[in-house]
Design a protein around this motif. Sequence first.
Motif, short mmCIF file in Angstrom:
data_model
loop_
_atom_site.label_atom_id
_atom_site.label_comp_id
_atom_site.label_asym_id
_atom_site.label_seq_id
_atom_site.Cartn_x
_atom_site.Cartn_y
_atom_site.Cartn_z
N CYS A 77 56.45 17.45 55.27
CA CYS A 77 55.90 18.47 54.38
C CYS A 77 55.11 19.56 55.12
N CYS A 78 55.28 19.66 56.42
CA CYS A 78 54.46 20.59 57.19
C CYS A 78 54.75 22.06 56.87
N ASP A 79 55.92 22.37 56.32
CA ASP A 79 56.26 23.75 55.99
C ASP A 79 56.22 24.03 54.49
N LEU A 80 55.56 23.20 53.76
CA LEU A 80 55.49 23.28 52.31
C LEU A 80 54.87 24.58 51.83
N VAL A 81 55.46 25.20 50.83
CA VAL A 81 54.88 26.37 50.16
C VAL A 81 54.11 25.83 48.96
N THR A 82 52.79 26.05 48.95
CA THR A 82 51.94 25.47 47.91
C THR A 82 51.45 26.54 46.95
N VAL A 83 51.53 26.19 45.66
CA VAL A 83 50.98 27.01 44.59
C VAL A 83 49.96 26.15 43.86
N MET A 84 48.77 26.69 43.64
CA MET A 84 47.70 25.97 42.98
C MET A 84 47.71 26.30 41.50
N ILE A 85 47.62 25.26 40.66
CA ILE A 85 47.52 25.41 39.22
C ILE A 85 46.04 25.30 38.88
N THR A 86 45.47 26.33 38.28
CA THR A 86 44.03 26.33 38.06
C THR A 86 43.61 27.26 36.93
N ALA A 87 42.49 26.95 36.35
CA ALA A 87 41.85 27.86 35.40
C ALA A 87 40.74 28.65 36.11
N SER A 88 40.48 28.31 37.38
CA SER A 88 39.41 28.93 38.17
C SER A 88 39.96 30.09 38.97
N LEU A 89 39.66 31.30 38.54
CA LEU A 89 40.18 32.47 39.25
C LEU A 89 39.09 33.36 39.81
N GLY A 90 37.90 32.81 40.02
CA GLY A 90 36.83 33.60 40.61
C GLY A 90 37.16 33.96 42.05
N LYS A 91 36.48 34.97 42.56
CA LYS A 91 36.72 35.45 43.93
C LYS A 91 36.55 34.34 44.96
N GLU A 92 35.56 33.43 44.73
CA GLU A 92 35.33 32.36 45.70
C GLU A 92 36.52 31.41 45.79
N TYR A 93 37.20 31.17 44.67
CA TYR A 93 38.37 30.31 44.68
C TYR A 93 39.54 31.01 45.35
#
Length: 144
Positions: A77-93
């Motif tokens: 999995c070293c070349d995995l393209v990751t997408v995060m599912i989140t409700a947190s969209l603040g600049k820090e995230y």
Amino acid sequence: MAINVLLVEDDDDIREVLTLALHLDSEISLTAYHSGEAALADIAERQLAFDVALLDYRLPGMTGIELHKALRRLPSCCDLVTVMITASLGKEYVALFQAENIAGLISKPFDVLAIPSEVRALTQPRQPKGNAIKWLTERIRTAS
């Protein structure tokens, strides 16, 4: 060309809806888990490989970022393209996700029917311009 997708989402309803949507595309092969620990154990044991990972950010036991890092340490999995599912969209995230080489975000709530084509686009040389997956460079411009 089959696209191997990993989905880790602890919310049964969201996992089921995403599973149904992703199965609409016959070229997407999906493996789904309810926790990061279950995913890591099974992937390591069976040496599974994925092209794209859709990871909930707030998983019990570990965050999606911690899971992303652990997955990237696995040779399969070293070349995995990751997408995060989140409700947190603040600049820090957004900054955290970008620092960890997260490719994009799916913000809750999302357009479930757009997910299969946008996941397919993740494996193409050009970034998708859809409305379900937001690329971090695009999100940073709009979050500023």
